[in-house]
Scaffold this motif. Structure first.
Motif, PDB file in Angstrom:
ATOM      1  N   ILE B  30      35.432  47.330  27.860  1.00 31.75           N
ATOM      2  CA  ILE B  30      34.907  45.867  26.599  1.00 31.75           C
ATOM      3  C   ILE B  30      34.670  46.823  25.728  1.00 31.75           C
ATOM      4  O   ILE B  30      32.979  47.715  25.637  1.00 31.75           O
ATOM      5  CB  ILE B  30      34.068  44.925  27.726  1.00 31.75           C
ATOM      6  N   VAL B  37      35.161  48.036  37.417  1.00 34.67           N
ATOM      7  CA  VAL B  37      34.552  45.605  38.550  1.00 34.67           C
ATOM      8  C   VAL B  37      35.133  46.141  39.772  1.00 34.67           C
ATOM      9  O   VAL B  37      33.858  45.994  40.597  1.00 34.67           O
ATOM     10  CB  VAL B  37      35.610  45.002  38.020  1.00 34.67           C
ATOM     11  N   PRO B  56      28.260  38.195  45.349  1.00 42.05           N
ATOM     12  CA  PRO B  56      27.774  37.804  44.066  1.00 42.05           C
ATOM     13  C   PRO B  56      28.124  37.330  42.657  1.00 42.05           C
ATOM     14  O   PRO B  56      29.952  37.930  42.628  1.00 42.05           O
ATOM     15  CB  PRO B  56      26.772  39.216  43.974  1.00 42.05           C
ATOM     16  N   CYS B  59      30.822  39.798  40.134  1.00 44.03           N
ATOM     17  CA  CYS B  59      31.514  41.117  40.936  1.00 44.03           C
ATOM     18  C   CYS B  59      32.244  41.714  41.171  1.00 44.03           C
ATOM     19  O   CYS B  59      32.857  43.345  41.252  1.00 44.03           O
ATOM     20  CB  CYS B  59      30.370  41.278  42.657  1.00 44.03           C
ATOM     21  N   LYS B  61      35.363  39.372  42.428  1.00 43.90           N
ATOM     22  CA  LYS B  61      36.253  38.766  43.456  1.00 43.90           C
ATOM     23  C   LYS B  61      37.878  38.694  43.004  1.00 43.90           C
ATOM     24  O   LYS B  61      38.611  38.465  43.220  1.00 43.90           O
ATOM     25  CB  LYS B  61      35.711  37.113  44.188  1.00 43.90           C
ATOM     26  N   SER B  62      37.389  37.774  41.627  1.00 43.73           N
ATOM     27  CA  SER B  62      38.887  37.312  41.373  1.00 43.73           C
ATOM     28  C   SER B  62      39.633  38.290  39.920  1.00 43.73           C
ATOM     29  O   SER B  62      40.734  37.933  40.935  1.00 43.73           O
ATOM     30  CB  SER B  62      38.550  36.018  39.685  1.00 43.73           C
ATOM     31  N   THR B  63      39.179  39.222  40.109  1.00 50.48           N
ATOM     32  CA  THR B  63      39.868  39.828  39.554  1.00 50.48           C
ATOM     33  C   THR B  63      40.191  40.656  40.962  1.00 50.48           C
ATOM     34  O   THR B  63      42.217  41.130  40.925  1.00 50.48           O
ATOM     35  CB  THR B  63      38.726  41.356  38.637  1.00 50.48           C
ATOM     36  N   GLN B  98      40.544  29.560  39.998  1.00 45.93           N
ATOM     37  CA  GLN B  98      38.717  29.339  40.117  1.00 45.93           C
ATOM     38  C   GLN B  98      39.135  27.554  39.053  1.00 45.93           C
ATOM     39  O   GLN B  98      38.940  26.582  39.005  1.00 45.93           O
ATOM     40  CB  GLN B  98      38.059  30.184  39.793  1.00 45.93           C
ATOM     41  N   HIS B 207      31.953  30.770  47.335  1.00 46.51           N
ATOM     42  CA  HIS B 207      30.540  31.452  46.644  1.00 46.51           C
ATOM     43  C   HIS B 207      29.769  30.579  48.335  1.00 46.51           C
ATOM     44  O   HIS B 207      28.775  31.126  48.640  1.00 46.51           O
ATOM     45  CB  HIS B 207      29.708  30.413  46.033  1.00 46.51           C
TER      46      HIS B 207
HETATM   47  N1  LIG Z   1      39.694  40.094  31.344  1.00 46.76           N
HETATM   48  C1  LIG Z   1      38.909  40.971  31.821  1.00 46.76           C
HETATM   49  N2  LIG Z   1      38.587  41.601  30.125  1.00 46.76           N
HETATM   50  C2  LIG Z   1      37.484  42.185  30.274  1.00 46.76           C
HETATM   51  N3  LIG Z   1      36.100  42.040  31.864  1.00 46.76           N
HETATM   52  C3  LIG Z   1      36.524  41.600  32.367  1.00 46.76           C
HETATM   53  C4  LIG Z   1      38.188  40.067  32.254  1.00 46.76           C
HETATM   54  N4  LIG Z   1      38.355  39.491  33.238  1.00 46.76           N
HETATM   55  C5  LIG Z   1      37.012  39.866  34.225  1.00 46.76           C
HETATM   56  N5  LIG Z   1      36.203  40.220  33.421  1.00 46.76           N
HETATM   57  C6  LIG Z   1      34.707  41.318  33.835  1.00 46.76           C
HETATM   58  O1  LIG Z   1      35.070  41.634  34.920  1.00 46.76           O
HETATM   59  C7  LIG Z   1      33.575  41.552  36.037  1.00 46.76           C
HETATM   60  C8  LIG Z   1      34.087  40.302  37.577  1.00 46.76           C
HETATM   61  O2  LIG Z   1      34.635  39.717  36.811  1.00 46.76           O
HETATM   62  P1  LIG Z   1      35.489  38.310  37.843  1.00 46.76           P
HETATM   63  O3  LIG Z   1      35.873  37.113  37.696  1.00 46.76           O
HETATM   64  O4  LIG Z   1      36.653  39.049  38.793  1.00 46.76           O
HETATM   65  O5  LIG Z   1      34.153  38.165  39.146  1.00 46.76           O
HETATM   66  P2  LIG Z   1      34.273  37.465  39.793  1.00 46.76           P
HETATM   67  O6  LIG Z   1      33.175  37.907  41.276  1.00 46.76           O
HETATM   68  O7  LIG Z   1      35.343  35.969  40.102  1.00 46.76           O
HETATM   69  O8  LIG Z   1      32.603  35.638  39.950  1.00 46.76           O
HETATM   70  P3  LIG Z   1      32.538  34.761  40.126  1.00 46.76           P
HETATM   71  O9  LIG Z   1      32.087  34.206  40.806  1.00 46.76           O
HETATM   72  O10 LIG Z   1      31.350  34.239  39.314  1.00 46.76           O
HETATM   73  O11 LIG Z   1      34.071  34.246  39.230  1.00 46.76           O
HETATM   74  C9  LIG Z   1      33.217  40.844  35.074  1.00 46.76           C
HETATM   75  O12 LIG Z   1      31.767  40.725  34.597  1.00 46.76           O
HETATM   76  C10 LIG Z   1      34.073  39.970  34.329  1.00 46.76           C
HETATM   77  O13 LIG Z   1      33.196  40.197  33.164  1.00 46.76           O
END
Ligand SMILES: Nc1ncnc2c1ncn2[C@@H]1O[C@H](COP(=O)(O)OP(=O)(O)OP(=O)(O)O)[C@@H](O)[C@H]1O
Ligand SMILES: [Mg+2]
Lengths: 340, 265
Positions: B30, B37, B56, B59, B61-63, B98, B207
């Motif tokens: 970024i 991540v 949380p 954190c 998860k989606s990644t 999501q 969640h």
């Molecule tokens: N394409 C991207 N480019 C840059 N940063 C990203 C990208 N996708 C996700 N992030 C960052 O990675 C981190 C994890 O994102 P992620 O979407 O995996 O969270 P999450 O655990 O799914 O959250 P939530 O429960 O709120 O959906 C976040 O801080 C987000 O800012």
């Protein structure tokens, strides 16, 4: 009969009371129709009452036609309830009929009868009607030539522009080569190419087709491109996890998603291609409505000019309407689209 | 080869596949700074297991789910489905994102048909689309467009769009997040019975600790970003499970404690 109606009236006082607002309602709805009828009678009378200041052959017929329209306006709006959708449509447009009748009356009086407006430049309505009846073959030929030229050029421009736009939006390599060319040449008004086009192309017709295609192609390309480029990655992700191949991503994701943008380009292209069409016809092609306008001006035939102008605006407006209809069909999924 | 695998998936609807996540780390750039991540995440999922991922917000998860789907490649580590490396998306692993991300230009039916159409088998398999729509209770909305649906309905269409493909691994990113609590409970029951019938492997991000416990065999709790596996909890309870089950309540307290909520519970 009369005895029945008496007892009827006595027995049902309530419905009789409610008939008054009904009547008022009817008067309000048909009142405009009556007004429209009066306006057109006035127009008819204005044609027939005074002598023409010039020599026009259609004055009498025009007056009669005005009376016929007055009659249609009257019976059509008064009896609208029995005429189904045609009646309803007429009633909706009645205020416009009033305005039109009044305008024509004024026009007739100001030109043919008292010549308040300088005459050769402001021909009366009957002289324009005269053009439509007496010069019809030539006018039709011009319409046909214009439509042919416009349609050919526009379709070529749309096809090339759309394909180019999708390719630039999709492929980085194509974008690398085409984008600078587009930036350099695109903003140039297509009419600037006119002198070059007319001596490099084998015929003035092909030159004009090229110019119209150029004028259409630029906005279509740019908007298709921006449409494809702005498609959300989430759509591609969904399609890819479901097993989509690149061709599917282009044809079934990128293009449909970009279509609203594409239509903006199609509208812009149509507008700028009209401008090129008229100029090309005036300068190079010896046919079409643009040429007709030019020719009429050369002969100081101002009535012919107005007549051609009216036809031209009907055609352009018709083309836009058609494009809107196509868009509404293809983009039914969009909410809140503008009604043309 | 791909088409053969596809034909197989279609004719022998998915017993689930095994999923191996081996020492996976990931990071995003970024504005030039690196944002870690995922940090050395290893999870091994048996065929047919139902694994819930809790952690949380933000954190990672989606990644992780995107890596499993094959949409992105990890910076380090390996992901495998049944011994073969995951390098690109494949319809044997379907994701419910999501956001529902329905295609606004397609009717509900056409949205659900997307996977079959993309794989070129829609013509012979049209009934599967109808079945999937029945399953989520939206058969009467087949001709509606997405903008005419409520948020929950859109989410259900997205679920149907995934299920119609008979995936071996179903990847769910808070698919029930937008549903009202009643529909949510019904859909949870649907999901469990579907999973039991079809036997696909399920990865569910949520969640909601209670949801995780009612649905999953295993609950994996992540730390704050960068996500590490903090706990891997087996839930050995028969289905259908009851929300009031003291065993589940105990686990729930334990999980909330891991997420840093012990003071209130
Ligand atoms: N394409 C991207 N480019 C840059 N940063 C990203 C990208 N996708 C996700 N992030 C960052 O990675 C981190 C994890 O994102 P992620 O979407 O995996 O969270 P999450 O655990 O799914 O959250 P939530 O429960 O709120 O959906 C976040 O801080 C987000 O800012
Ligand atoms: Mg998420």
């Amino acid at each position: 009969m009369s005895t029945y109606s008496l007892s009827d009236g006595l027995a049902s006082g309530a419905p009789r009371l409610s008939r008054t607002p009904l009547l008022a309602n009817w008067a309000r709805e048909s009142g405009v129709g009556v007004l429209a009828s009066i306006a057109w009678i006035a127009f008819g009378l204005s044609c027939l009452w005074w002598e023409d200041v010039g020599d026009w052959s259609r004055t009498h017929s025009l007056g009669i036609a005005a009376f016929v329209i007055a009659a249609i306006a009257l019976f059509g709006t008064v009896g609208a309830d029995y005429l189904g959708s045609a009646g309803r449509a007429l009633r909706k447009r009645a205020p416009w009929l009033v305005a039109l009748g009044a305008f024509l009356t004024l026009w007739e009086v100001a030109t043919a009868k008292f010549a308040w407006l300088p005459l050769p430049f402001f021909p009366p309505p009957q002289s324009i009607i005269e053009v439509y009846t007496d010069d019809l073959p030539k006018l039709l030929d011009s319409v046909f030539a214009s439509v042919k030229l416009q349609l050919g050029g526009y379709l070529i421009g749309v096809t090339v522009g759309f394909l180019t736009g999708v390719s630039i939006g999709w492929s980085r390599a194509v974008g690398y080569w085409v984008h600078p060319v587009l930036r350099f040449i695109g903003p140039l008004p297509a009419t600037a190419w006119l002198p070059i086009a007319f001596f490099t192309f084998p015929s003035s017709w092909s030159a004009s087709t090229f110019l119209i295609a150029l004028a259409t192609g630029f906005p279509v390309t740019v908007l298709t491109w921006s449409g494809v480029a702005s498609v959300s990655n989430a759509y591609y992700d969904v399609a890819r996890t479901l097993g989509a191949k690149p061709s599917f991503l282009v044809l079934k994701v990128a293009i449909p998603a970009a279509l609203p943008h594409v239509f903006v380009g199609l509208f812009m292209g149509l507008g700028s291609s009209f401008a090129v069409l008229v100029v090309a016809e005036m300068i190079g092609v010896k046919a079409g409505l643009g040429w007709y306008l030019q020719w009429a001006q050369g002969w100081a035939a101002y009535a012919n000019m107005y007549a051609a102008l009216i036809v031209m605006s009907l055609l352009c407006s018709g083309a836009i309407t058609l494009l809107f209809a196509i868009r509404d069909r293809l983009l039914v999924w969009q909410k809140g689209t503008v009604k043309w | 080869m791909v088409t053969a695998a596809l034909a197989e998936a279609v004719t022998h609807p998915a017993a689930g596949a095994a999923l191996d996540i081996e020492q996976v780390s990931h990071a995003f750039d970024i504005d030039g700074t690196e944002l870690p991540v995922l940090s050395d995440v290893s999870i091994s999922v048996e065929p047919g297991e139902f694994v819930a991922l809790l952690g949380p917000s933000g954190c990672g998860k989606s990644t992780l789910l995107r890596l499993v789907a094959g949409l992105d490649k990890p910076r380090a580590g390996r992901l495998r489905e049944d011994e073969s490396r995951i390098r690109s998306p494949h319809p044997s692993r379907v994701v419910v994102f999501q956001d529902p991300t329905l295609f606004p230009w397609r009717s509900v039916w056409d949205n659900v048909a997307l996977g079959l159409e993309a794989q070129g088998i829609l013509k012979s398999q049209r009934h599967r689309v109808d079945d999937a729509l029945d399953l989520v209770g939206l058969a009467s909305f087949r001709n509606a467009y997405p903008h005419q649906l409520s948020g929950g309905m859109a989410q259900r269409v997205a679920l149907a769009r995934a299920l119609v493909n008979d995936p071996k691994i179903l990847i769910l990113d808070e698919p029930l997040g937008k549903l009202d609590s009643l529909t949510r409970i019904t859909m949870q029951a649907e999901l469990v019975s579907l999973w039991q019938r079809k036997g696909f492997t399920t990865l569910l991000v949520t969640h909601d600790a209670e949801e995780a416990l009612v649905l999953a065999n295993r609950v994996i709790v992540f730390s704050d970003r960068p996500a590490r596996v903090k706990a891997d909890i087996r839930v050995d309870r028969p289905y259908p499970r009851h929300r009031g089950d003291p065993y589940l309540a105990d686990l729930r307290r334990q999980i909330l404690g891991l997420l840093g909520l012990d003071a209130t519970w």
